[in-house]
Design an enzyme around this catalytic site. Structure first.
Site, PDB file in Angstrom:
ATOM      1  N   ASP A  73     -24.592 -44.140  52.632  1.00 20.46           N
ATOM      2  CA  ASP A  73     -24.112 -45.381  52.010  1.00 20.46           C
ATOM      3  C   ASP A  73     -23.423 -45.038  50.701  1.00 20.46           C
ATOM      4  O   ASP A  73     -23.851 -44.149  49.970  1.00 20.46           O
ATOM      5  CB  ASP A  73     -25.253 -46.384  51.790  1.00 20.46           C
ATOM      6  CG  ASP A  73     -26.372 -45.846  50.910  1.00 20.46           C
ATOM      7  OD1 ASP A  73     -26.293 -45.997  49.677  1.00 20.46           O
ATOM      8  OD2 ASP A  73     -27.352 -45.287  51.460  1.00 20.46           O
ATOM      9  N   ASP A 162     -28.535 -56.469  50.146  1.00 21.55           N
ATOM     10  CA  ASP A 162     -29.244 -55.515  49.293  1.00 21.55           C
ATOM     11  C   ASP A 162     -30.001 -56.311  48.243  1.00 21.55           C
ATOM     12  O   ASP A 162     -29.416 -56.811  47.284  1.00 21.55           O
ATOM     13  CB  ASP A 162     -28.222 -54.567  48.655  1.00 21.55           C
ATOM     14  CG  ASP A 162     -28.848 -53.585  47.663  1.00 21.55           C
ATOM     15  OD1 ASP A 162     -30.083 -53.566  47.533  1.00 21.55           O
ATOM     16  OD2 ASP A 162     -28.082 -52.835  47.029  1.00 21.55           O
ATOM     17  N   GLU A 164     -33.108 -56.016  45.674  1.00 24.74           N
ATOM     18  CA  GLU A 164     -33.982 -55.032  45.039  1.00 24.74           C
ATOM     19  C   GLU A 164     -34.073 -55.330  43.550  1.00 24.74           C
ATOM     20  O   GLU A 164     -33.694 -56.402  43.090  1.00 24.74           O
ATOM     21  CB  GLU A 164     -33.428 -53.630  45.282  1.00 24.74           C
ATOM     22  CG  GLU A 164     -31.987 -53.452  44.796  1.00 24.74           C
ATOM     23  CD  GLU A 164     -31.499 -52.017  44.914  1.00 24.74           C
ATOM     24  OE1 GLU A 164     -32.044 -51.157  44.182  1.00 24.74           O
ATOM     25  OE2 GLU A 164     -30.587 -51.762  45.737  1.00 24.74           O
TER      26      GLU A 164
END
Length: 274
Positions: A73, A162, A164
């Site tokens: 990634d 994503d 986080e």
């Protein structure tokens, strides 16, 4: 012996004033908290940015497992990527950062997203969520409009949320666990309505526990991409009996973070096809 006459009073006063101003400037510099100086610029976040700081790193996985497929990634941080080199090293799938919040698009997205496709990789895009800036639906729409869409061509993976640690402030973006779950659901529902696919959720078990209260309701529909820099993926976030992808290091060979897909290449193709 004649006594020395003192210097002109005006000169002594000027020197004292200059010294005081210099001391004040130094004190102002010292007063800036270290945390403020360390806060990154908006838009600079990337997949797994907080993993090392919060979860650390302990070992690396066994290599050469035929039942897992190597991936990578990347974000704008990597710039133009040498995709042919990554392909030669065994990487067969890739995710590229497309967007963050509703204020950032990756300036290298085209080179990274199209370049991975051109060498034969199965690729997809991810969105770095900032739940403290705009709603989940707003960010999902922004993501889809700026590279996060999906097509059934056998080479395009579903988009990734994503979610986080917040690199710009409070780890949970100032939200309660229930408010965070609602924000995530808003994003996922909107993404599905726009693309027909359930988005992948990228997260770490410790963040998920802290910021969603171990919510287990997304596991039935949304594949898990777990972050853990260790010899194994460890305990998974609540609800998921297995992971689909695992980010195992932030310092992989050649470039970018490296990942394992939990299956052979035909399973990567299956996820791409839905």
């Amino acid at each position: 012996m004649p006594l020395r006459r003192p210097g002109p009073p005006r000169r002594r006063t000027a020197r004292s004033l200059v010294g005081a101003l210099l001391l004040a400037a130094l004190c102002l510099t010292c007063a800036v908290p270290a945390s403020a100086a360390a806060t990154p610029a908006r838009g600079s976040a990337y997949l797994g940015m907080g993993v090392l700081a919060h979860d650390g790193s302990a070992g690396s996985p066994t290599t050469g497992d035929a039942t897992q497929t190597e991936g990578v990634d990347v974000s704008g941080y990597q710039g133009n990527v040498a995709w042919s080199t990554l392909w030669s090293s065994g990487v067969r799938w890739a995710y590229t950062k497309a967007t963050e919040g509703t204020y950032y698009t990756n300036p290298y997205f085209a080179q990274q997203y199209n370049g991975s496709y051109d060498v034969g990789m199965i690729r997809g895009a991810y969105h770095f969520a900032t739940p403290d800036t705009t709603s989940g639906a707003t960010q999902a729409n922004y993501f889809v409009a700026n590279g996060g869409g999906w097509s059934k061509d056998g080479k395009t993976l579903p988009g990734v949320l994503d979610i986080e640690w917040n690199p710009y402030g409070d780890a949970c973006y100032g939200k309660s666990a229930s408010a965070m779950v609602s924000w995530i659901a808003d994003f996922l529902n909107t993404y599905r309505s726009r693309t027909g696919r359930d988005a992948v959720i990228y997260t770490a078990a410790s963040w998920w526990s802290q910021c969603t209260g171990d919510y287990a309701g997304f596991a039935t529909a949304n594949p898990l991409w777990v972050a853990r820099y260790a010899s194994d993926p460890g305990t998974l976030p609540a609800g998921w009996p297995y992971y689909t992808m695992w980010q195992y290091t932030s310092s992989g060979p050649t470039v970018g973070d490296h990942d394992k897909f939990n299956g052979a290449l035909d399973r990567v193709v299956a996820l791409a096809n839905g």
